[in-house]
Design a protein around this motif. Structure first.
Motif, PDB file in Angstrom:
ATOM      1  N   MET A   1       0.826  -1.184   0.000  1.00  0.00           N
ATOM      2  CA  MET A   1       0.000   0.000   0.000  1.00  0.00           C
ATOM      3  C   MET A   1       0.869   1.247   0.000  1.00  0.00           C
ATOM      4  O   MET A   1       1.902   1.287   0.640  1.00  0.00           O
ATOM      5  N   CYS A   2       0.388   2.257  -0.656  1.00  0.00           N
ATOM      6  CA  CYS A   2       1.108   3.527  -0.670  1.00  0.00           C
ATOM      7  C   CYS A   2       0.827   4.280   0.641  1.00  0.00           C
ATOM      8  O   CYS A   2      -0.112   3.952   1.364  1.00  0.00           O
ATOM      9  N   PRO A   3       1.629   5.301   0.967  1.00  0.00           N
ATOM     10  CA  PRO A   3       1.411   6.020   2.223  1.00  0.00           C
ATOM     11  C   PRO A   3       0.093   6.777   2.264  1.00  0.00           C
ATOM     12  O   PRO A   3      -0.412   7.098   3.328  1.00  0.00           O
ATOM     13  N   GLY A   4      -0.477   7.055   1.101  1.00  0.00           N
ATOM     14  CA  GLY A   4      -1.730   7.795   1.064  1.00  0.00           C
ATOM     15  C   GLY A   4      -2.972   6.928   1.037  1.00  0.00           C
ATOM     16  O   GLY A   4      -4.097   7.442   1.126  1.00  0.00           O
ATOM     17  N   CYS A   5      -2.810   5.613   0.909  1.00  0.00           N
ATOM     18  CA  CYS A   5      -3.970   4.718   0.857  1.00  0.00           C
ATOM     19  C   CYS A   5      -4.805   4.851   2.125  1.00  0.00           C
ATOM     20  O   CYS A   5      -4.270   4.871   3.223  1.00  0.00           O
ATOM     21  N   GLY A   6      -6.081   4.968   1.952  1.00  0.00           N
ATOM     22  CA  GLY A   6      -6.994   5.120   3.079  1.00  0.00           C
ATOM     23  C   GLY A   6      -7.234   6.565   3.478  1.00  0.00           C
ATOM     24  O   GLY A   6      -8.025   6.837   4.378  1.00  0.00           O
ATOM     25  N   SER A   7      -6.571   7.501   2.801  1.00  0.00           N
ATOM     26  CA  SER A   7      -6.705   8.904   3.181  1.00  0.00           C
ATOM     27  C   SER A   7      -8.116   9.443   2.952  1.00  0.00           C
ATOM     28  O   SER A   7      -8.633  10.190   3.779  1.00  0.00           O
ATOM     29  N   GLN A   8      -8.724   9.078   1.837  1.00  0.00           N
ATOM     30  CA  GLN A   8     -10.070   9.580   1.562  1.00  0.00           C
ATOM     31  C   GLN A   8     -11.063   9.063   2.600  1.00  0.00           C
ATOM     32  O   GLN A   8     -11.886   9.819   3.115  1.00  0.00           O
ATOM     33  N   ARG A   9     -10.968   7.799   2.945  1.00  0.00           N
ATOM     34  CA  ARG A   9     -11.847   7.256   3.983  1.00  0.00           C
ATOM     35  C   ARG A   9     -11.510   7.864   5.340  1.00  0.00           C
ATOM     36  O   ARG A   9     -12.394   8.102   6.159  1.00  0.00           O
ATOM     37  N   ALA A  10     -10.209   8.138   5.590  1.00  0.00           N
ATOM     38  CA  ALA A  10      -9.799   8.771   6.839  1.00  0.00           C
ATOM     39  C   ALA A  10     -10.363  10.188   6.941  1.00  0.00           C
ATOM     40  O   ALA A  10     -10.812  10.607   8.012  1.00  0.00           O
ATOM     41  N   ILE A  11     -10.347  10.925   5.835  1.00  0.00           N
ATOM     42  CA  ILE A  11     -10.938  12.272   5.824  1.00  0.00           C
ATOM     43  C   ILE A  11     -12.418  12.200   6.154  1.00  0.00           C
ATOM     44  O   ILE A  11     -12.933  12.983   6.951  1.00  0.00           O
ATOM     45  N   HIS A  12     -13.109  11.246   5.552  1.00  0.00           N
ATOM     46  CA  HIS A  12     -14.541  11.074   5.816  1.00  0.00           C
ATOM     47  C   HIS A  12     -14.787  10.811   7.299  1.00  0.00           C
ATOM     48  O   HIS A  12     -15.654  11.442   7.916  1.00  0.00           O
ATOM     49  N   GLN A  13     -14.031   9.878   7.876  1.00  0.00           N
ATOM     50  CA  GLN A  13     -14.201   9.558   9.299  1.00  0.00           C
ATOM     51  C   GLN A  13     -13.829  10.749  10.185  1.00  0.00           C
ATOM     52  O   GLN A  13     -14.502  11.034  11.168  1.00  0.00           O
ATOM     53  N   PHE A  14     -12.759  11.451   9.842  1.00  0.00           N
ATOM     54  CA  PHE A  14     -12.308  12.617  10.600  1.00  0.00           C
ATOM     55  C   PHE A  14     -13.384  13.700  10.623  1.00  0.00           C
ATOM     56  O   PHE A  14     -13.676  14.277  11.670  1.00  0.00           O
ATOM     57  N   LEU A  15     -13.981  13.971   9.465  1.00  0.00           N
ATOM     58  CA  LEU A  15     -15.020  14.999   9.377  1.00  0.00           C
ATOM     59  C   LEU A  15     -16.293  14.604  10.116  1.00  0.00           C
ATOM     60  O   LEU A  15     -17.103  15.471  10.450  1.00  0.00           O
ATOM     61  N   HIS A  16     -16.461  13.322  10.370  1.00  0.00           N
ATOM     62  CA  HIS A  16     -17.614  12.852  11.142  1.00  0.00           C
ATOM     63  C   HIS A  16     -17.260  12.622  12.612  1.00  0.00           C
ATOM     64  O   HIS A  16     -18.030  12.009  13.352  1.00  0.00           O
ATOM     65  N   GLY A  17     -16.084  13.088  13.013  1.00  0.00           N
ATOM     66  CA  GLY A  17     -15.696  13.016  14.413  1.00  0.00           C
ATOM     67  C   GLY A  17     -15.178  11.675  14.880  1.00  0.00           C
ATOM     68  O   GLY A  17     -15.010  11.468  16.077  1.00  0.00           O
ATOM     69  N   GLN A  18     -14.904  10.781  13.978  1.00  0.00           N
ATOM     70  CA  GLN A  18     -14.424   9.444  14.317  1.00  0.00           C
ATOM     71  C   GLN A  18     -12.890   9.403  14.182  1.00  0.00           C
ATOM     72  O   GLN A  18     -12.345   8.857  13.232  1.00  0.00           O
ATOM     73  N   LEU A  19     -12.195  10.006  15.148  1.00  0.00           N
ATOM     74  CA  LEU A  19     -10.735  10.105  15.061  1.00  0.00           C
ATOM     75  C   LEU A  19     -10.062   8.739  15.124  1.00  0.00           C
ATOM     76  O   LEU A  19      -9.067   8.501  14.442  1.00  0.00           O
ATOM     77  N   GLY A  20     -10.584   7.841  15.933  1.00  0.00           N
ATOM     78  CA  GLY A  20     -10.009   6.501  16.033  1.00  0.00           C
ATOM     79  C   GLY A  20     -10.101   5.747  14.716  1.00  0.00           C
ATOM     80  O   GLY A  20      -9.144   5.106  14.288  1.00  0.00           O
ATOM     81  N   ALA A  21     -11.247   5.826  14.075  1.00  0.00           N
ATOM     82  CA  ALA A  21     -11.423   5.157  12.785  1.00  0.00           C
ATOM     83  C   ALA A  21     -10.524   5.785  11.730  1.00  0.00           C
ATOM     84  O   ALA A  21      -9.936   5.076  10.906  1.00  0.00           O
ATOM     85  N   ALA A  22     -10.398   7.105  11.760  1.00  0.00           N
ATOM     86  CA  ALA A  22      -9.518   7.795  10.806  1.00  0.00           C
ATOM     87  C   ALA A  22      -8.077   7.358  11.016  1.00  0.00           C
ATOM     88  O   ALA A  22      -7.344   7.118  10.058  1.00  0.00           O
ATOM     89  N   PHE A  23      -7.668   7.226  12.277  1.00  0.00           N
ATOM     90  CA  PHE A  23      -6.302   6.796  12.586  1.00  0.00           C
ATOM     91  C   PHE A  23      -6.055   5.374  12.104  1.00  0.00           C
ATOM     92  O   PHE A  23      -4.976   5.071  11.597  1.00  0.00           O
ATOM     93  N   GLN A  24      -7.038   4.506  12.237  1.00  0.00           N
ATOM     94  CA  GLN A  24      -6.880   3.123  11.775  1.00  0.00           C
ATOM     95  C   GLN A  24      -6.757   3.044  10.256  1.00  0.00           C
ATOM     96  O   GLN A  24      -6.042   2.197   9.734  1.00  0.00           O
ATOM     97  N   LEU A  25      -7.453   3.921   9.558  1.00  0.00           N
ATOM     98  CA  LEU A  25      -7.402   3.889   8.096  1.00  0.00           C
ATOM     99  C   LEU A  25      -6.092   4.438   7.544  1.00  0.00           C
ATOM    100  O   LEU A  25      -5.578   3.940   6.550  1.00  0.00           O
ATOM    101  N   ASN A  26      -5.571   5.499   8.167  1.00  0.00           N
ATOM    102  CA  ASN A  26      -4.285   6.057   7.753  1.00  0.00           C
ATOM    103  C   ASN A  26      -3.701   6.806   8.947  1.00  0.00           C
ATOM    104  O   ASN A  26      -4.100   7.928   9.252  1.00  0.00           O
ATOM    105  N   ALA A  27      -2.755   6.189   9.616  1.00  0.00           N
ATOM    106  CA  ALA A  27      -2.196   6.720  10.856  1.00  0.00           C
ATOM    107  C   ALA A  27      -1.463   8.042  10.658  1.00  0.00           C
ATOM    108  O   ALA A  27      -1.325   8.817  11.603  1.00  0.00           O
ATOM    109  N   MET A  28      -0.981   8.335   9.473  1.00  0.00           N
ATOM    110  CA  MET A  28      -0.278   9.596   9.225  1.00  0.00           C
ATOM    111  C   MET A  28      -1.236  10.758   8.992  1.00  0.00           C
ATOM    112  O   MET A  28      -0.835  11.911   9.082  1.00  0.00           O
ATOM    113  N   PHE A  29      -2.483  10.474   8.696  1.00  0.00           N
ATOM    114  CA  PHE A  29      -3.431  11.535   8.359  1.00  0.00           C
ATOM    115  C   PHE A  29      -3.700  12.476   9.535  1.00  0.00           C
ATOM    116  O   PHE A  29      -3.693  13.695   9.359  1.00  0.00           O
ATOM    117  N   ILE A  30      -3.934  11.935  10.713  1.00  0.00           N
ATOM    118  CA  ILE A  30      -4.276  12.770  11.881  1.00  0.00           C
ATOM    119  C   ILE A  30      -3.122  13.709  12.249  1.00  0.00           C
ATOM    120  O   ILE A  30      -3.332  14.924  12.339  1.00  0.00           O
TER     121      ILE A  30
END
Length: 79
Positions: A1-30
């Protein structure tokens, strides 16, 4: 996987207040998001101190550190 994989789903989770889920999808995003928000805020509110802050925390050395972190994350993610 590339370092950006999961970023779009992480953004979606982040914008919905799900920081844990965003971190699981892409740990570098947060951390990257908070780093970017901090830089933008400092650029707006620090006034005359911004050039020194920018050089120290957002300059050439910071770009190299970010590149090393991204490559390290990429390698670690694929082990």
């Amino acid at each position: 996987m590339c370092p950006g994989c999961g970023s779009q789903r992480a953004i979606h989770q982040f914008l919905h207040g799900q920081l844990g889920a965003a971190f699981q999808l892409n740990a570098m995003f947060i951390p990257a998001t908070f780093y970017a928000i901090a830089g933008y805020s400092l650029a707006i509110f620090s006034g005359a101190n911004w050039p020194a802050i920018r050089k120290r925390w957002y300059g050439k050395e910071a770009a190299w550190v970010a590149l090393i972190l991204i490559f390290g994350f990429w390698i670690g993610r694929n082990l």
